[in-house]
Design a protein around this motif. Sequence first.
Motif, PDB file in Angstrom:
ATOM      1  N   GLY A   1       8.985 -10.831   3.916  1.00 46.46           N
ATOM      2  CA  GLY A   1       7.820 -11.111   4.758  1.00 46.46           C
ATOM      3  C   GLY A   1       6.923 -12.072   4.003  1.00 46.46           C
ATOM      4  N   GLY A   2       5.726 -11.605   3.642  1.00 46.35           N
ATOM      5  CA  GLY A   2       4.818 -12.450   2.865  1.00 46.35           C
ATOM      6  C   GLY A   2       5.126 -12.457   1.379  1.00 46.35           C
ATOM      7  N   GLY A   3       6.009 -11.566   0.979  1.00 53.54           N
ATOM      8  CA  GLY A   3       6.425 -11.553  -0.428  1.00 53.54           C
ATOM      9  C   GLY A   3       5.412 -10.942  -1.372  1.00 53.54           C
TER      10      GLY A   3
ATOM     11  N   THR B   1       4.624  -7.909  -1.954  1.00 57.37           N
ATOM     12  CA  THR B   1       5.169  -6.758  -2.660  1.00 57.37           C
ATOM     13  C   THR B   1       6.525  -7.113  -3.254  1.00 57.37           C
ATOM     14  N   LEU B   2       7.327  -7.776  -2.447  1.00 57.05           N
ATOM     15  CA  LEU B   2       8.708  -8.024  -2.860  1.00 57.05           C
ATOM     16  C   LEU B   2       8.810  -9.023  -4.012  1.00 57.05           C
ATOM     17  N   ILE B   3       8.039 -10.085  -3.983  1.00 56.75           N
ATOM     18  CA  ILE B   3       8.168 -11.104  -5.042  1.00 56.75           C
ATOM     19  C   ILE B   3       7.832 -10.528  -6.430  1.00 56.75           C
TER      20      ILE B   3
ATOM     21  N   THR C   1       0.062 -12.432   9.511  1.00 61.99           N
ATOM     22  CA  THR C   1      -0.592 -12.173   8.220  1.00 61.99           C
ATOM     23  C   THR C   1      -1.868 -11.360   8.397  1.00 61.99           C
ATOM     24  N   HIS C   2      -2.278 -10.754   7.285  1.00 63.25           N
ATOM     25  CA  HIS C   2      -3.514  -9.961   7.286  1.00 63.25           C
ATOM     26  C   HIS C   2      -4.690 -10.855   7.681  1.00 63.25           C
ATOM     27  N   ALA C   3      -4.671 -12.104   7.217  1.00 65.99           N
ATOM     28  CA  ALA C   3      -5.789 -13.012   7.517  1.00 65.99           C
ATOM     29  C   ALA C   3      -5.880 -13.275   9.017  1.00 65.99           C
TER      30      ALA C   3
ATOM     31  N   GLY D   1      -6.466  -6.603  -0.324  1.00 69.54           N
ATOM     32  CA  GLY D   1      -6.234  -7.548  -1.418  1.00 69.54           C
ATOM     33  C   GLY D   1      -7.283  -8.641  -1.479  1.00 69.54           C
ATOM     34  N   ASP D   2      -6.816  -9.844  -1.784  1.00 68.78           N
ATOM     35  CA  ASP D   2      -7.685 -11.011  -1.915  1.00 68.78           C
ATOM     36  C   ASP D   2      -7.205 -12.067  -0.930  1.00 68.78           C
ATOM     37  N   PRO D   3      -7.892 -13.209  -0.837  1.00 68.56           N
ATOM     38  CA  PRO D   3      -7.490 -14.205   0.161  1.00 68.56           C
ATOM     39  C   PRO D   3      -6.026 -14.634   0.042  1.00 68.56           C
TER      40      PRO D   3
ATOM     41  N   GLY E   1       4.089  -6.348   9.194  1.00 69.70           N
ATOM     42  CA  GLY E   1       5.445  -5.793   9.186  1.00 69.70           C
ATOM     43  C   GLY E   1       5.863  -5.420   7.767  1.00 69.70           C
ATOM     44  N   GLY E   2       5.558  -6.294   6.826  1.00 68.55           N
ATOM     45  CA  GLY E   2       5.910  -6.011   5.433  1.00 68.55           C
ATOM     46  C   GLY E   2       5.192  -4.787   4.915  1.00 68.55           C
ATOM     47  N   SER E   3       3.933  -4.671   5.269  1.00 71.36           N
ATOM     48  CA  SER E   3       3.160  -3.532   4.789  1.00 71.36           C
ATOM     49  C   SER E   3       3.705  -2.228   5.355  1.00 71.36           C
TER      50      SER E   3
ATOM     51  N   ALA F   1       6.728  -1.695   6.605  1.00 71.78           N
ATOM     52  CA  ALA F   1       8.096  -1.454   6.136  1.00 71.78           C
ATOM     53  C   ALA F   1       8.076  -0.881   4.731  1.00 71.78           C
ATOM     54  N   ASN F   2       7.129  -1.361   3.927  1.00 72.38           N
ATOM     55  CA  ASN F   2       7.041  -0.903   2.539  1.00 72.38           C
ATOM     56  C   ASN F   2       6.484   0.516   2.458  1.00 72.38           C
ATOM     57  N   ASN F   3       5.510   0.814   3.318  1.00 71.15           N
ATOM     58  CA  ASN F   3       4.864   2.137   3.363  1.00 71.15           C
ATOM     59  C   ASN F   3       4.437   2.638   1.997  1.00 71.15           C
TER      60      ASN F   3
ATOM     61  N   SER G   1      -0.469   4.065  -0.962  1.00 71.75           N
ATOM     62  CA  SER G   1      -1.878   3.675  -1.085  1.00 71.75           C
ATOM     63  C   SER G   1      -2.244   2.488  -0.207  1.00 71.75           C
ATOM     64  N   ALA G   2      -1.337   2.076   0.651  1.00 72.75           N
ATOM     65  CA  ALA G   2      -1.615   0.912   1.495  1.00 72.75           C
ATOM     66  C   ALA G   2      -2.541   1.295   2.649  1.00 72.75           C
ATOM     67  N   CYS G   3      -3.170   0.275   3.205  1.00 72.07           N
ATOM     68  CA  CYS G   3      -4.166   0.511   4.258  1.00 72.07           C
ATOM     69  C   CYS G   3      -3.540   0.632   5.657  1.00 72.07           C
ATOM     70  N   TYR G   4      -2.674  -0.345   6.004  1.00 73.03           N
ATOM     71  CA  TYR G   4      -2.137  -0.406   7.368  1.00 73.03           C
ATOM     72  C   TYR G   4      -1.499   0.903   7.859  1.00 73.03           C
TER      73      TYR G   4
ATOM     74  N   ALA H   1      -8.632  -0.777 -10.273  1.00 74.75           N
ATOM     75  CA  ALA H   1      -7.806  -1.875 -10.791  1.00 74.75           C
ATOM     76  C   ALA H   1      -7.135  -2.633  -9.656  1.00 74.75           C
ATOM     77  N   SER H   2      -6.326  -1.954  -8.860  1.00 74.10           N
ATOM     78  CA  SER H   2      -5.533  -2.639  -7.837  1.00 74.10           C
ATOM     79  C   SER H   2      -6.335  -2.901  -6.573  1.00 74.10           C
ATOM     80  N   ARG H   3      -7.349  -2.112  -6.385  1.00 73.42           N
ATOM     81  CA  ARG H   3      -8.166  -2.142  -5.158  1.00 73.42           C
ATOM     82  C   ARG H   3      -7.367  -1.803  -3.898  1.00 73.42           C
TER      83      ARG H   3
END
Lengths: 261, 788
Positions: free
Chosen positions: A28-30, A32-34, A74-76, A96-98, A107-109, A111-113, A116-119, A177-179
């Motif tokens: 997806g946006g990479g 998490t994956l990258i 995207t989140h944006a 996160g940040d911009p 979708g990435g968020s 799928a990753n579940n 601590s994620a927001c979505y 730290a991670s926010r």
Amino acid sequence: MYSFDMESPSTVADAAKALGQDEAQALGGGQTLIPTLKQRLASPSVLVSLAGIAEMKGVCTADDGSLAIGGGTTHATVAAEAGAYAALAALAGNIGDPAVRNRGTIGGSLANNDPSACYPSAALGSGATIVTNKREIAADDYFQGMFATALDEGEIITEVRFPVPEKASYMKFEQPASRFALVGVFVAKYADGVRVAVTGASEEGVYRWSEAEAALSANFSADAVPAAPSGDGMISDLHASGDYRAHLVGVMTKRAVAAAS
Amino acid sequence: MPKDQGIGASTKRREDVRFLTGAGNYTDDINVHGQAYVHFLRSDVAHGTINGINTSAAEGMPGVVRIFTGADFEGVGGLPCGWQVTDKNGEPMQEPAHPVLAQGKVRHVGDPIAAVVADSLEEARNAAEAIELDITELDPVVDMKAAVAGGAKVHDDLSSNLCYDWQFGSETEAVEKAFAEAAHVTTLELVNQRMVANPMEPRVAVGDYSRANDESTLYTTSQNPHVIRLLMGAFVLGIPEHKLRVVAPDVGGGFGTKIFHYAEEAFCTFAAKACNRAVKWTASRSEAFMSDAHGRDHVTTIKLALDKDNNFTAVHTDTYANMGAYLSTFAPSVPTWLHGTLMAGNYKTPNVQVNVKAVFTTTVPVDAYRGAGRPEATFQLERVIDKAARELGLDPIALRRQNFVTQFPYATPVAVEYDTGDYHATMDKMEELIDVKGFAARRAESEKRGKLRGLGINCFIEACGIAPSNLVGQLGARAGLYDAATVRVNATGSISVMVGAHSHGQGHETAFPQVVAEMLGIDENMIDIVHGDSSKIPFGMGTYGSRSIAVCGSAMVRATEKIINKAKKIASHLLEASEADIELKDGQFSVAGTDKSVAWGDVTLAAYVPHNYPLEDIEPGLEETAFYDPANFTYPAGAYACEVEVDPDTGAVDLVAFVSADDFGNVINPMIVEGQVHGGIAQGIGQALLENCAYDENGQLLSASYMDYAMPRADDLPNMANYRVDHSCQTPCTHNPLGVKGCGEAGAIGSPPTVINAIVDALQSGGHKVDHIDMPATPQRVWEAMNG
Ligand SMILES: Cc1cc2nc3c(=O)[nH]c(=O)nc-3n(C[C@H](O)[C@H](O)[C@H](O)COP(=O)(O)OP(=O)(O)OC[C@H]3O[C@@H](n4cnc5c(N)ncnc54)[C@H](O)[C@@H]3O)c2cc1C
């Protein structure tokens, strides 16, 4: 990173086909994956980028009045265009940040579940429908514990449909730290009841706080929020104990109710 | 009118043009033709015996040039320690070997075991995964007190895990008497947590070797290239200075952690010769977390004795200081000479005794981090004073004022002599900036919103301008701490100043020329400094301990004075006047009392085109070098204050205002000084509220990335209107020619106790009987303190 091949299909059908290959993985946006690839913690042989699939992008209102968001949005974009569901747009705008928001996707968020994620809290708290290339999955069936979902191998989230509530709010207490969410609570009030979804706290991942739902369905006010849940089964780590997280679930729920609009 | 040039002008930082437009030249930007890449295979266990390392499969992998293990370094020296501390029985500290690659044992997560040199980084990493390790895990040694009590030893050839047991200051008998006679004794146990410095640029090393002239070159991310040349050349690899060049180009932040000589530097230099090919290493951020020297990590009990009139009569401390698995370059000096000597603080306490046990553990080595020893001293002292004020129901400002040193010079009971200062002046300024009088109203307003508001105040003193060589030699330093500068005036009058100080964010390229421009009366832009290359500069001990302008700047002043003397001789010849009558003003040499003059450029040209020149008296050319060894430390001091709002529901702390009133003596560039203080305070706030380098009981590093290690960000700081730094109180240093004291560390030293004092004040105002909160004061810690 290990070396891999890259495919960039432009339709969901082609993407699904590409994902049928051995050790293929969706990109997806990479966000998490990258990092995972860079640390050599994953070694897919083919990455199938979903970024070029127009039919998976964008925000619109469906016939039934729900808000439909493409799985590759995207989140944006959600932050900017999901005004019909202000609490959701606000949630997306605070991930996160911009740079993360301009790349990372809903979708990435989902799928990753990440626990601590927001979505995930918005999807579960709204009783959303996760639409894939194969089927429609109710949020209540979709989240199956930390990093675990109902998705099959190679299945693609193409869209997420959010029923729009009368009132809602997301309150996130950030891990310093991670926010990401140390604890995040999504509260949504619908005509037929209130849903309360909690992220960041439980060892089981995102969950619905049913006592609070019952109490708030009867009386939607901060004072009606029950005593904080027990710390048993809550995540305990460098940043916070289970007991502190449990306490925050109570505080953030109250604040979400008070702020809901 | 503020000046627009020279000393006192806020000249914009000329180097920022390069940095902000992507034109910097950092070590990772350096690529040597044909270079290979190294990847280090590092220990993933805290402690273990190496039974075997099988590299045979890895050696056959694509692209592999050569694989090195500890065995390749058996005949090579280990990484040296630059400071020997003598313990309280007169015995030298225990000093373990520190091999470049692990030999026999691994002693911390991240300890390098093998190094794969390959054509590409990818291939080096692939081959490293194919190395088979046979390691038997041993018991980790994590807790300092347990480590000295017995159990597993980090170094089998040492008698214990105790590096030294040091005692310093007043005689035990006198201290005990003062406590016995005290009207009140306040005791506090506290932790100064472990930190990771986290400069924006990770460490990088590129080793190069020329067979043509048997010369080695190391490009490295260092704060002090000459120190690296000295340590690595003389102690590790046996390369004489004239065959070893060390270059530290643009460096993206150091904060102390780039002072030290690291294994990777020695490895790349060694491997370049062994492979006859340049070898490059660039740390990943994950590697930085487990291989950059960490900072602080002290556990202390401090006691303060007061007489019936609230005068401080004695301070006694007992500290455990973590050294980690090996002695990093200056590690032993940090909890001793950089810490014990500051334990008197700003106060005239007659008896001060400091006790420090330095301990080996199976963790990353700990060494100097911005402030180095002085933040530890300040935190203990200022926290215990605050607690004493609370116990005695006294105003914390008044209690401090009552005990201030006011007569200078002042010889402390802990060996140093403060040359000058005015602690009441900085306290006055701080009270004005934070508006102490208006605090009660602000607190009431916060309470209306359900928030607990606290005011924290704090004083500090530090010893900077490191350091008089004869003194530090007596204290165990294995090097001198002078500095050097060469002023090279070119024929047309432009100037290159070769300085031993190294700029890695401090703005030397702007500030140093301001001094020379002021002395000569010429345009700043005619002057450049050259730094960071051992082949270009005469010598230099580098930049740390807020020493650059105080020590190297003084050397530059001395060299410029020599230039002026010689230039006056040339001018007197050109003007056919007596040398004694020549005056230099605004870049013109004139004969006093006449309108005869000659310009700077005419004199410099004459020096290089000596057609009309007193060749029988002086040499052509205009270049002078000076070495400067300071007569004393410098003693910047100040008073800080901040206000916090605590959310009683969550324990979250909001820092709403922060002010500093510093005395740095004279100031060369106010804008740069303010930037240094802003940054230092931000780091101190990071320590107070956010940063925490944590190990679990197995010696695994828990905070090994930015997902878990919280760095301060802009929105963790007060907004600019409430974040004010002031340096208008100036008592110039009495012993260096510029009257400067140094400003690089003040912010990081003065701010942590300020924040904790404020949080305790806030909680007390809410009726919570909280004496202390350890750093970082995370929401959970604050909430637990409130909720028992
Ligand atoms: C610095 C930083 C801060 C962050 N802060 C937050 C935060 O505060 N809150 C928060 O919630 N998240 C945060 N994130 C995570 C961010 O939201 C990620 O973007 C998100 O978790 C993953 O989305 P992605 O599109 O980047 O997915 P990727 O990283 O590309 O993929 C993640 C996983 O999902 C799979 N996948 C991707 N798209 C699909 C799809 N359409 N269908 C099926 N599978 C798919 C991939 O195969 C992979 O397994 C942060 C990330 C970073 C780097």
